[in-house]
Design a protein around this motif. Sequence first.
Motif, PDB file in Angstrom:
ATOM      1  N   LYS A  58       0.829  -1.200   0.000  1.00 37.91           N
ATOM      2  CA  LYS A  58       0.000   0.000   0.000  1.00 37.91           C
ATOM      3  C   LYS A  58       0.865   1.253   0.000  1.00 37.91           C
ATOM      4  N   ARG A  59       0.492   2.223  -0.827  1.00 40.69           N
ATOM      5  CA  ARG A  59       1.230   3.477  -0.892  1.00 40.69           C
ATOM      6  C   ARG A  59       0.970   4.312   0.359  1.00 40.69           C
ATOM      7  N   ALA A  60       2.014   4.910   0.894  1.00 38.49           N
ATOM      8  CA  ALA A  60       1.875   5.769   2.070  1.00 38.49           C
ATOM      9  C   ALA A  60       1.052   6.999   1.718  1.00 38.49           C
ATOM     10  N   THR A  61       0.225   7.443   2.668  1.00 40.55           N
ATOM     11  CA  THR A  61      -0.607   8.628   2.469  1.00 40.55           C
ATOM     12  C   THR A  61      -0.108   9.766   3.346  1.00 40.55           C
ATOM     13  N   ASP A  95      -0.522   8.970   6.944  1.00 40.60           N
ATOM     14  CA  ASP A  95       0.528   8.110   7.495  1.00 40.60           C
ATOM     15  C   ASP A  95       1.744   8.929   7.910  1.00 40.60           C
ATOM     16  N   VAL A  96       2.104   9.897   7.079  1.00 36.84           N
ATOM     17  CA  VAL A  96       3.246  10.754   7.386  1.00 36.84           C
ATOM     18  C   VAL A  96       2.963  11.562   8.654  1.00 36.84           C
ATOM     19  N   ALA A  97       1.762  12.107   8.762  1.00 36.09           N
ATOM     20  CA  ALA A  97       1.406  12.915   9.930  1.00 36.09           C
ATOM     21  C   ALA A  97       1.486  12.096  11.211  1.00 36.09           C
ATOM     22  N   GLU A  98       0.943  10.867  11.188  1.00 38.07           N
ATOM     23  CA  GLU A  98       0.955  10.023  12.385  1.00 38.07           C
ATOM     24  C   GLU A  98       2.374   9.634  12.773  1.00 38.07           C
ATOM     25  N   ALA A  99       3.200   9.282  11.794  1.00 37.24           N
ATOM     26  CA  ALA A  99       4.564   8.868  12.091  1.00 37.24           C
ATOM     27  C   ALA A  99       5.418  10.024  12.604  1.00 37.24           C
ATOM     28  N   ALA A 100       5.129  11.241  12.124  1.00 37.75           N
ATOM     29  CA  ALA A 100       5.903  12.410  12.536  1.00 37.75           C
ATOM     30  C   ALA A 100       5.363  13.035  13.812  1.00 37.75           C
ATOM     31  N   GLY A 101       4.190  12.589  14.267  1.00 36.33           N
ATOM     32  CA  GLY A 101       3.606  13.133  15.480  1.00 36.33           C
ATOM     33  C   GLY A 101       3.078  14.542  15.324  1.00 36.33           C
ATOM     34  N   ASP A 138      10.514  19.961  -4.336  1.00 30.96           N
ATOM     35  CA  ASP A 138      11.653  19.044  -4.222  1.00 30.96           C
ATOM     36  C   ASP A 138      11.187  17.591  -4.285  1.00 30.96           C
ATOM     37  N   LEU A 139      10.062  17.274  -3.625  1.00 32.82           N
ATOM     38  CA  LEU A 139       9.564  15.898  -3.658  1.00 32.82           C
ATOM     39  C   LEU A 139       9.108  15.496  -5.060  1.00 32.82           C
ATOM     40  N   LEU A 140       8.491  16.428  -5.786  1.00 28.79           N
ATOM     41  CA  LEU A 140       8.088  16.120  -7.162  1.00 28.79           C
ATOM     42  C   LEU A 140       9.305  15.823  -8.032  1.00 28.79           C
ATOM     43  N   LEU A 141      10.367  16.606  -7.860  1.00 31.05           N
ATOM     44  CA  LEU A 141      11.578  16.401  -8.640  1.00 31.05           C
ATOM     45  C   LEU A 141      12.235  15.064  -8.299  1.00 31.05           C
ATOM     46  N   LEU A 142      12.222  14.687  -7.013  1.00 29.98           N
ATOM     47  CA  LEU A 142      12.780  13.405  -6.595  1.00 29.98           C
ATOM     48  C   LEU A 142      12.010  12.245  -7.216  1.00 29.98           C
ATOM     49  N   ASP A 143      10.749  12.466  -7.458  1.00 30.01           N
ATOM     50  CA  ASP A 143       9.885  11.429  -8.010  1.00 30.01           C
ATOM     51  C   ASP A 143       9.959  11.385  -9.533  1.00 30.01           C
ATOM     52  N   GLY A 144      10.831  12.197 -10.110  1.00 29.09           N
ATOM     53  CA  GLY A 144      10.995  12.209 -11.552  1.00 29.09           C
ATOM     54  C   GLY A 144       9.916  12.952 -12.293  1.00 29.09           C
ATOM     55  N   VAL A 182       9.338  16.074   9.462  1.00 29.73           N
ATOM     56  CA  VAL A 182       8.334  15.683   8.470  1.00 29.73           C
ATOM     57  C   VAL A 182       8.984  15.194   7.184  1.00 29.73           C
ATOM     58  N   LEU A 183       9.989  15.909   6.717  1.00 32.84           N
ATOM     59  CA  LEU A 183      10.665  15.495   5.471  1.00 32.84           C
ATOM     60  C   LEU A 183      11.379  14.163   5.649  1.00 32.84           C
ATOM     61  N   ALA A 184      11.959  13.941   6.841  1.00 31.89           N
ATOM     62  CA  ALA A 184      12.645  12.667   7.101  1.00 31.89           C
ATOM     63  C   ALA A 184      11.647  11.512   7.088  1.00 31.89           C
ATOM     64  N   VAL A 185      10.479  11.712   7.716  1.00 23.95           N
ATOM     65  CA  VAL A 185       9.455  10.668   7.734  1.00 23.95           C
ATOM     66  C   VAL A 185       8.909  10.425   6.334  1.00 23.95           C
ATOM     67  N   ALA A 186       8.697  11.506   5.568  1.00 21.86           N
ATOM     68  CA  ALA A 186       8.203  11.355   4.194  1.00 21.86           C
ATOM     69  C   ALA A 186       9.166  10.527   3.354  1.00 21.86           C
ATOM     70  N   ALA A 187      10.471  10.758   3.559  1.00 22.14           N
ATOM     71  CA  ALA A 187      11.472   9.975   2.825  1.00 22.14           C
ATOM     72  C   ALA A 187      11.490   8.528   3.297  1.00 22.14           C
ATOM     73  N   GLN A 188      11.387   8.334   4.625  1.00 19.87           N
ATOM     74  CA  GLN A 188      11.414   6.985   5.192  1.00 19.87           C
ATOM     75  C   GLN A 188      10.225   6.152   4.709  1.00 19.87           C
ATOM     76  N   LEU A 189       9.046   6.771   4.638  1.00 17.14           N
ATOM     77  CA  LEU A 189       7.848   6.067   4.188  1.00 17.14           C
ATOM     78  C   LEU A 189       7.711   6.044   2.667  1.00 17.14           C
ATOM     79  N   ASP A 190       8.666   6.690   2.003  1.00 17.14           N
ATOM     80  CA  ASP A 190       8.627   6.790   0.533  1.00 17.14           C
ATOM     81  C   ASP A 190       7.332   7.444   0.067  1.00 17.14           C
ATOM     82  N   TYR A 191       6.933   8.502   0.833  1.00 21.19           N
ATOM     83  CA  TYR A 191       5.731   9.236   0.459  1.00 21.19           C
ATOM     84  C   TYR A 191       6.057  10.202  -0.656  1.00 21.19           C
TER      85      TYR A 191
END
Length: 352
Positions: free
Chosen positions: A3-6, A9-15, A162-168, A38-47
């Motif tokens: 399942k793709r992270a939403t 999910d990022v909000a809950e993991a980052a508190g 930056d996230l859009l660019l990372l995603d190609g 938040v950015l670290a969690v987004a990267a960790q969850l591959d959001y």
Amino acid sequence: MEKRATIKDVAEAAGVGVATVSRVLSGGSASPSTRERVLAVAAQLDYRPSALGRNLRQRRTGGIGLLVPDLTDTFYAQLSEGVLACARAAGEPVVVGSTGGDPEQEAELVGMLLEQSVDRLIAVPTGGADTWAPALKAGMTVVFADRLPAEAAPDEPDAFTDLLLLDGLAAPPPAPRPLDAPAVLADDRAGVRTAVRYLRGLGHRRIAFLGGPGHERRAGAFREAVGAPVDEELVVFATGSRDSAYAAASGLFQSRPDLTAVVAGGNVLGEAAVLAARELDLRVPRDVSLVMYDDVPWAELCSPPLTVIAQPGRDMGYRAAELVLRGGPRRARSVTLPTELIVRGSCGPRRT
């Protein structure tokens, strides 16, 4: 398939809240530590907003989103009916959501609509401009109805790009200021001014305003209409719930027994004022005159029937749908619709 992270999910993991994640990913205001977490969690969850990117790249339409604070509120039901009528004529589906007057819930619903490729949205906003930055920066066509979000905070570096660019994916075009989105509004200034002039003509001088979320423009019009100096004790705000509206109305009547008239900023507040007056044995209009913003069916069934500032809820929704369907690169112009003072039996001359 995993399942793709939403965004939730990022909000809950980052508190943090969904609105905070939205602000960080769209380049809005946040402390350095919160942004980093938040950015670290987004990267960790591959959001990554891949679904959104595909939608923008393919220019695919996913229907119309409609967000209102409360679907049980008669005015918002009328507005929704106008949106649905216009969308039905255009053959467009509508996804309806209730924010409950909660900015966090509003941000979550906006994020869900983006992930579901809904690229056009009509909203009665609850949150401030930061809540709406992700949708506007992503290229979603947004039309506000009934009111505007609070002003934006100063711009910060854009982590969302930056996230859009990372995603190609290609970065979206520079975002407009959130308040640059078109809106369909009633002429609050004229409506409130007419009501205050009517009450003054009946001899009232100590007039109160009872407001709620999103009524800042109406409160401003009230202050302007009564003129300086404004007795701020007679300008009272409640939260979005009916209990809060009743408490505000009851507190106003008890703390200021000298007031002789009230302008209620919406139908929930008008209902609360009627109930509070009844509980306190205040007779309308003999003891207190009442004008309510919004003409709803029960207003005529009150004893006495309520004098109201009528705004065209269904027309507002229909026009908002027309604007959002028009869309396109050329920004649509905002629309202001007229209001009307309908005089009934809830106002009378001030008694000495």
